[in-house]
Design an enzyme around this catalytic site. Structure first.
Site, PDB file in Angstrom:
ATOM      1  N   SER A 215       0.848  -1.180   0.000  1.00 20.67           N
ATOM      2  CA  SER A 215       0.000   0.000   0.000  1.00 20.67           C
ATOM      3  C   SER A 215       0.892   1.242   0.000  1.00 20.67           C
ATOM      4  O   SER A 215       2.012   1.218   0.542  1.00 20.67           O
ATOM      5  CB  SER A 215      -0.892  -0.009   1.240  1.00 20.67           C
ATOM      6  OG  SER A 215      -1.722   1.134   1.280  1.00 20.67           O
ATOM      7  N   GLY A 216       0.411   2.328  -0.588  1.00 20.73           N
ATOM      8  CA  GLY A 216       1.219   3.537  -0.723  1.00 20.73           C
ATOM      9  C   GLY A 216       1.895   4.015   0.550  1.00 20.73           C
ATOM     10  O   GLY A 216       3.122   4.195   0.582  1.00 20.73           O
ATOM     11  N   ASP A 221       4.557   3.330  -3.078  1.00 24.56           N
ATOM     12  CA  ASP A 221       4.973   4.342  -4.051  1.00 24.56           C
ATOM     13  C   ASP A 221       6.468   4.241  -4.330  1.00 24.56           C
ATOM     14  O   ASP A 221       6.923   4.401  -5.471  1.00 24.56           O
ATOM     15  CB  ASP A 221       4.633   5.747  -3.536  1.00 24.56           C
ATOM     16  CG  ASP A 221       3.130   5.952  -3.386  1.00 24.56           C
ATOM     17  OD1 ASP A 221       2.367   5.223  -4.056  1.00 24.56           O
ATOM     18  OD2 ASP A 221       2.727   6.830  -2.607  1.00 24.56           O
ATOM     19  N   HIS A 248       2.396  10.138   3.663  1.00 27.22           N
ATOM     20  CA  HIS A 248       3.513   9.756   2.785  1.00 27.22           C
ATOM     21  C   HIS A 248       3.667  10.745   1.625  1.00 27.22           C
ATOM     22  O   HIS A 248       4.012  10.349   0.505  1.00 27.22           O
ATOM     23  CB  HIS A 248       3.310   8.327   2.262  1.00 27.22           C
ATOM     24  CG  HIS A 248       2.061   8.130   1.435  1.00 27.22           C
ATOM     25  ND1 HIS A 248       0.816   8.467   1.874  1.00 27.22           N
ATOM     26  CD2 HIS A 248       1.892   7.617   0.192  1.00 27.22           C
ATOM     27  CE1 HIS A 248      -0.071   8.176   0.931  1.00 27.22           C
ATOM     28  NE2 HIS A 248       0.566   7.658  -0.097  1.00 27.22           N
TER      29      HIS A 248
END
Length: 319
Positions: A215-216, A221, A248
């Site tokens: 997950s980001g 990312d 983030h």
């Protein structure tokens, strides 16, 4: 002597037998003719197959150039339709090949024209052009799909690429809607997604992904950024929420920066994502790796600077 001197009509059965033999002889000669024609056809079959393959190659080259220029079938006809009848004859089609500066020989142009003239009318209309371009595009896209196995290297040494899909929480519904509207395209390309977005795409749309990263906020990312740095990604579609703060944010900014560093297409909303999807449909070679991306001026200058630094360090005596 007597038996061979009498008139044939005196012996009806002999006449029947003679006619039968003559008929059998004619059939034998006919069979020999058919067999000879068959043998000739078998001898020329490799040449016919080679010619058909050459015609397909030239049509694909023609279609690729048309896609590169962004022409529609009507644009093509308007370009060289001298008599304004809405169709292209052989002379006009030859002029079109000349305008496109394609290296295609006259006999190949004739073969192309015959192949594109599906109804045999002696002219090519926009529907015939549209069909040919569509078939060529599907073939090119199929080639890209076949080469796209987790960003692997194809048989000709070129690298195939992935499309990354990411969406912040408040934009996940928009991402689902956008992908659903272009489902055929996304099914035809290799995908890498962040964890939550990928699970939704598989659960709601049945869309298979090549890779699902974290997950980001948990590093996803940055993982996609690593794929970009390894030249495995052709485009990033990241639907960002512009009205919310994110823990983030630094990772989001770093991902965008890497897209700029490596000259990767990036879309941050449905409007720009539509442009990316339509462009990749028209230019499937951007996915197959046939088209190599160039470094930006800033990156090229950085590489030169680094080379100078390395040269200076190597030439320094530290002992």
């Amino acid at each position: 002597f007597f038996w061979f001197s009498v008139a044939p009509h005196a012996f009806p059965k002999m006449r029947v037998c003679t006619s039968y033999l003559q008929a059998m002889g004619a059939k034998h000669n006919s069979f020999r003719s058919v067999r000879a024609a068959f043998d000739r056809r078998c001898q020329t079959a490799p040449d016919l197959l080679e010619a058909a393959g050459a015609t397909t190659d030239t049509i694909n080259a023609f279609a690729k150039e048309i896609r590169r220029l962004g022409f529609s079938p009507q644009d093509i006809i308007n370009l060289v339709d001298v008599d304004d009848n809405g169709e292209l004859d052989l002379e006009e089609f030859s002029g079109l090949i000349g305008e496109l500066k394609l290296d295609i020989k006259p006999d190949q142009i004739q073969s192309m024209f015959a192949a594109l003239d599906a109804d045999g009318s002696g002219t090519i209309d926009k529907d015939e052009l549209r069909k040919a371009l569509s078939q060529s595009e599907k073939a090119a896209l199929s080639k890209a799909i076949a080469q796209k196995k987790q960003g692997s290297t194809s048989t000709d040494g070129s690298t195939s690429f992935l499309v990354a899909l990411v969406a912040n929480n408040n934009m996940k519904a928009s991402m689902m809607e956008f992908v659903a509207d272009h489902l055929d395209f996304f099914r035809s390309v290799g995908l890498v997604t962040t964890g939550s977005t990928g699970l939704l795409l598989e659960g709601k749309l049945g869309l298979k992904t090549a890779f699902q990263v974290s997950s980001g906020p948990l590093g996803g990312d940055q993982e996609i950024g690593a794929y970009i740095a390894q030249h495995k990604i052709a485009a990033v579609i990241f639907f960002r929420d512009p009205l919310s703060a994110h823990a983030h944010d630094a990772d989001i900014g770093a991902l965008g920066r890497l897209c700029d560093v490596h000259n990767v297409m990036v879309a941050t909303n449905p409007a720009s994502a539509l442009c990316v999807v339509e462009y990749l449909k028209q230019r499937p070679e951007m996915l197959s790796g046939e088209k190599q991306r160039k470094d930006s001026a800033a990156v090229a200058a950085y590489k030169q600077q680094q080379a100078a630094v390395m040269s200076e360090v190597v030439g320094t005596d530290f002992i």
